[in-house]
Scaffold this motif. Structure first.
Motif, PDB file in Angstrom:
ATOM      1  N   ALA A 127       0.841  -1.200   0.000  1.00 27.72           N
ATOM      2  CA  ALA A 127       0.000   0.000   0.000  1.00 27.72           C
ATOM      3  C   ALA A 127       0.876   1.250   0.000  1.00 27.72           C
ATOM      4  N   PRO A 128       0.472   2.306  -0.718  1.00 27.62           N
ATOM      5  CA  PRO A 128       1.253   3.557  -0.750  1.00 27.62           C
ATOM      6  C   PRO A 128       1.437   4.161   0.639  1.00 27.62           C
ATOM      7  N   VAL A 129       0.357   4.218   1.411  1.00 24.42           N
ATOM      8  CA  VAL A 129       0.410   4.705   2.795  1.00 24.42           C
ATOM      9  C   VAL A 129      -0.282   3.662   3.667  1.00 24.42           C
ATOM     10  N   PRO A 130       0.433   2.623   4.078  1.00 25.43           N
ATOM     11  CA  PRO A 130      -0.209   1.513   4.796  1.00 25.43           C
ATOM     12  C   PRO A 130      -0.767   1.929   6.142  1.00 25.43           C
ATOM     13  N   LEU A 131      -1.884   1.315   6.482  1.00 27.62           N
ATOM     14  CA  LEU A 131      -2.486   1.550   7.785  1.00 27.62           C
ATOM     15  C   LEU A 131      -1.559   1.050   8.891  1.00 27.62           C
ATOM     16  N   LEU A 132      -0.941  -0.098   8.664  1.00 27.81           N
ATOM     17  CA  LEU A 132      -0.006  -0.689   9.618  1.00 27.81           C
ATOM     18  C   LEU A 132       1.274  -1.072   8.879  1.00 27.81           C
ATOM     19  N   PRO A 133       2.288  -0.206   8.879  1.00 30.66           N
ATOM     20  CA  PRO A 133       3.554  -0.562   8.226  1.00 30.66           C
ATOM     21  C   PRO A 133       4.104  -1.860   8.824  1.00 30.66           C
ATOM     22  N   LEU A 134       4.385  -2.827   7.960  1.00 34.63           N
ATOM     23  CA  LEU A 134       4.796  -4.147   8.453  1.00 34.63           C
ATOM     24  C   LEU A 134       6.118  -4.115   9.199  1.00 34.63           C
ATOM     25  N   ARG A 135       6.922  -3.070   8.977  1.00 35.75           N
ATOM     26  CA  ARG A 135       8.189  -2.990   9.705  1.00 35.75           C
ATOM     27  C   ARG A 135       7.953  -2.853  11.210  1.00 35.75           C
ATOM     28  N   ILE A 136       6.783  -2.363  11.584  1.00 37.88           N
ATOM     29  CA  ILE A 136       6.470  -2.208  13.003  1.00 37.88           C
ATOM     30  C   ILE A 136       6.368  -3.572  13.682  1.00 37.88           C
ATOM     31  N   VAL A 137       5.696  -4.511  13.036  1.00 42.36           N
ATOM     32  CA  VAL A 137       5.463  -5.815  13.667  1.00 42.36           C
ATOM     33  C   VAL A 137       6.540  -6.834  13.317  1.00 42.36           C
ATOM     34  N   ARG A 138       7.374  -6.535  12.325  1.00 44.49           N
ATOM     35  CA  ARG A 138       8.453  -7.478  11.988  1.00 44.49           C
ATOM     36  C   ARG A 138       9.567  -7.476  13.030  1.00 44.49           C
ATOM     37  N   ASP A 139       9.705  -6.370  13.751  1.00 46.37           N
ATOM     38  CA  ASP A 139      10.684  -6.332  14.828  1.00 46.37           C
ATOM     39  C   ASP A 139      10.300  -7.377  15.876  1.00 46.37           C
ATOM     40  N   ARG A 140      11.220  -8.257  16.207  1.00 47.21           N
ATOM     41  CA  ARG A 140      10.918  -9.401  17.077  1.00 47.21           C
ATOM     42  C   ARG A 140      10.410  -8.978  18.448  1.00 47.21           C
ATOM     43  N   ASP A 141      11.091  -8.041  19.074  1.00 44.35           N
ATOM     44  CA  ASP A 141      10.677  -7.608  20.410  1.00 44.35           C
ATOM     45  C   ASP A 141       9.312  -6.936  20.377  1.00 44.35           C
ATOM     46  N   ARG A 142       9.141  -6.059  19.398  1.00 48.58           N
ATOM     47  CA  ARG A 142       7.876  -5.326  19.316  1.00 48.58           C
ATOM     48  C   ARG A 142       6.717  -6.272  19.002  1.00 48.58           C
ATOM     49  N   GLY A 143       6.927  -7.157  18.031  1.00 53.99           N
ATOM     50  CA  GLY A 143       5.881  -8.119  17.692  1.00 53.99           C
ATOM     51  C   GLY A 143       5.555  -9.025  18.869  1.00 53.99           C
ATOM     52  N   GLY A 144       6.590  -9.434  19.626  1.00 52.56           N
ATOM     53  CA  GLY A 144       6.348 -10.254  20.802  1.00 52.56           C
ATOM     54  C   GLY A 144       5.530  -9.533  21.857  1.00 52.56           C
ATOM     55  N   CYS A 145       5.779  -8.236  22.016  1.00 54.16           N
ATOM     56  CA  CYS A 145       4.995  -7.436  22.969  1.00 54.16           C
ATOM     57  C   CYS A 145       3.539  -7.328  22.538  1.00 54.16           C
ATOM     58  N   PHE A 146       3.313  -7.103  21.232  1.00 52.69           N
ATOM     59  CA  PHE A 146       1.931  -7.031  20.738  1.00 52.69           C
ATOM     60  C   PHE A 146       1.200  -8.345  20.995  1.00 52.69           C
ATOM     61  N   LEU A 147       1.882  -9.467  20.710  1.00 54.57           N
ATOM     62  CA  LEU A 147       1.263 -10.783  20.901  1.00 54.57           C
ATOM     63  C   LEU A 147       0.995 -11.047  22.375  1.00 54.57           C
ATOM     64  N   THR A 148       1.952 -10.736  23.228  1.00 52.86           N
ATOM     65  CA  THR A 148       1.784 -10.949  24.663  1.00 52.86           C
ATOM     66  C   THR A 148       0.621 -10.127  25.204  1.00 52.86           C
ATOM     67  N   MET A 149       0.551  -8.861  24.811  1.00 53.45           N
ATOM     68  CA  MET A 149      -0.522  -8.004  25.287  1.00 53.45           C
ATOM     69  C   MET A 149      -1.880  -8.496  24.811  1.00 53.45           C
ATOM     70  N   GLY A 150      -1.981  -8.855  23.526  1.00 53.58           N
ATOM     71  CA  GLY A 150      -3.261  -9.336  23.001  1.00 53.58           C
ATOM     72  C   GLY A 150      -3.752 -10.566  23.735  1.00 53.58           C
TER      73      GLY A 150
END
Length: 479
Positions: free
Chosen positions: A237-260
């Motif tokens: 997407a030209p202006v993505p709603l959720l840039p995938l680089r945000i969740v590809r980071d291992r620590d950040r993605g792990g935090c999102f999963l843990t919180m959910g």
């Protein structure tokens, strides 16, 4: 005014929980559908939160803030006047839509309004205190309004709060115009929200229809398909709603999963414990609200007195994983409840354990998920973390409510042998359904502990390499 608006949004996540048994009786909701009062709000809020930030960029933060307040007030008034369950569900969804516009603009306005570091520190202190106490206030205020007025006032109260906040915003807030060139990822919104709604609908219909029903299976398949397409679209997407680089980071993605996963269990607790205390033990709404306070107090203690003191000395997962295990143990203790349980000996210890566990988890999750993120992604990272909370609450409420209602109905069918025993067996069936769902919630929290232990590899904050972000960028990141 900004903190007052944020308080209203946070308050509405819990205030309706206490009023739900009364609203269900008044409007004739089924046990299978009652979860939509909570789910409709959290699903719309979480699904549109990222879009809300883009809208604030497009139309201007102050304008988005006022629009969000006015819309939230109108939706609350509509919900308070609801004559049918469908009207209440729709009103709660509208509240979530406008909350998704209101929340990001409120945080942005706080940053741009208070530019002096000392004043900004005070402002964020007030903001954080009100936002952090919102859940506790929600339980108590919800109980007071329900018991001494009517459950509808749990919604009407937002109108008065919003009016005060709008008047204050128009008189005091200043902001630059929006960016006309800002773009909205409409396909991303439709795909993401559509997938989440389909999944939640599938979970909610699995109770009355059965897990193998064609409609239920179709809803699950459609939800998964839409979410897969959503991920693919975000990559190009030209202006993505959720840039995938945000969740590809291992620590950040792990935090999102843990919180959910953590919030899945907590929203189930709110729902079942509210009904258990009011319907089974016969607590008044006020007493029910007060009964939740030890959970909030222990969460604050775990977060500010334990986690905050240890976070600079141990890796985040050394707090997150044990915290989730402790919360799961508390949930397991709660599965021992019966129709004659004592609050002091069986409910209170479980709430304290869960609160301490969640407190240990919250602080490192928030810190790690927003640490080291590029300034351009600070707002998106924070919004994604909030989204994981709301989506976890939506899915958790729908899933666990379905498990509870089906397990409870099966128990009554198996044990009701004489009409004279119906009241006793029905009460036992309710509690049995709650305990089965709480076992599932405990298992999901253990999954959260596993996710934290295996995916989050960040070092203690003091040992991380310094970044080049400015103080202003760091403050934005933490918000």
């Amino acid at each position: 005014m900004i903190a007052l608006a944020q308080l209203m949004v946070v308050l509405d996540s819990t205030i309706v929980n206490i009023a739900l048994p009364s609203a269900q009786r008044d409007l004739g909701m089924s046990d299978g559908n009652r979860q939509w009062v909570i789910t409709a709000y959290s699903l719309a809020f979480g699904g549109l939160l990222l879009l809300g930030g883009r809208i604030a960029d497009l139309v201007g933060r102050k304008r988005a803030f006022v629009i969000g307040l006015a819309g939230f007030a109108a939706a609350s008034a509509f919900g308070g006047a609801a004559a049918t369950p469908g009207m209440l569900f729709g009103a709660r969804a509208l509240q979530g839509v406008f909350a998704a516009v209101l929340a990001p603009s409120a945080m942005s306005l706080l940053t741009t309004t208070f530019t002096d570091p000392r004043e900004r520190g005070k402002a964020f202190g007030v903001f954080g205190a009100l936002a952090g106490s919102g859940s506790a206030l929600g339980f108590v205020v919800g109980g007071l309004l329900t018991e001494y007025l009517n459950w509808r006032w749990c919604l009407y109260v937002n109108v008065f709060i919003a009016v005060v906040a709008v008047l204050g915003a128009l008189a005091l807030l200043r902001d630059r115009p929006g960016h006309a060139d800002a773009r909205l990822d409409v396909p991303g919104v439709l795909l993401g929200c559509g997938g989440l709604v389909a999944l939640v609908y599938g979970f909610s219909e699995a109770g009355p229809r059965g897990w193998a029903d064609p409609l239920v299976l179709t809803a699950f398949l459609m939800g998964l398909l839409l979410l897969v397409v959503f991920v693919g679209w975000q990559g190009r997407a030209p202006v993505p709603l959720l840039p995938l680089r945000i969740v590809r980071d291992r620590d950040r993605g792990g935090c999102f999963l843990t919180m959910g996963l953590a919030i899945v269990g907590m929203f189930g607790l709110y729902l079942f414990l509210t009904y258990y205390l009011q319907v089974v033990l016969g607590y008044s709404p006020v007493r029910t609200g007060l009964a939740f306070l030890p959970l909030t107090a222990s969460t604050v203690i775990g977060s500010t007195q334990i986690s905050a003191r240890l976070l600079n000395h141990v890796p985040p997962r050394a707090l997150m994983a044990p915290g989730m295990v402790l919360a799961a143990v508390g949930m397991m203790v709660l599965t021992r409840m019966t129709v004659h349980s004592s609050y002091a000996t069986e409910i209170l210890p479980a709430l304290v354990l869960m609160g301490l566990g969640m407190g240990l988890t919250y602080m490192p999750v928030f810190t790690t998920a927003t640490a080291g993120v590029a300034p351009r992604d600070a707002g998106v990272a924070s919004a994604t973390l909030s989204t994981s909370q709301q989506v976890g609450g939506s899915i958790g409420t729908a899933l666990l409510n379905t498990i509870a209602t089906t397990s409870g109905a099966a128990y009554v069918t198996a044990h009701l042998t004489a009409p004279a025993d119906r009241a006793r067996v029905t009460a036992e069936g309710l509690v049995h359904g709650y305990t089965v769902a709480l076992w599932w919630a405990a298992g999901i929290m253990l999954l959260a502990a596993l996710a934290a232990a295996l995916t989050v590899t960040a070092r203690p904050p003091r040992r991380r390499a310094p970044t080049t972000a400015t103080t202003h960028d760091k403050e934005q990141t933490l918000t």
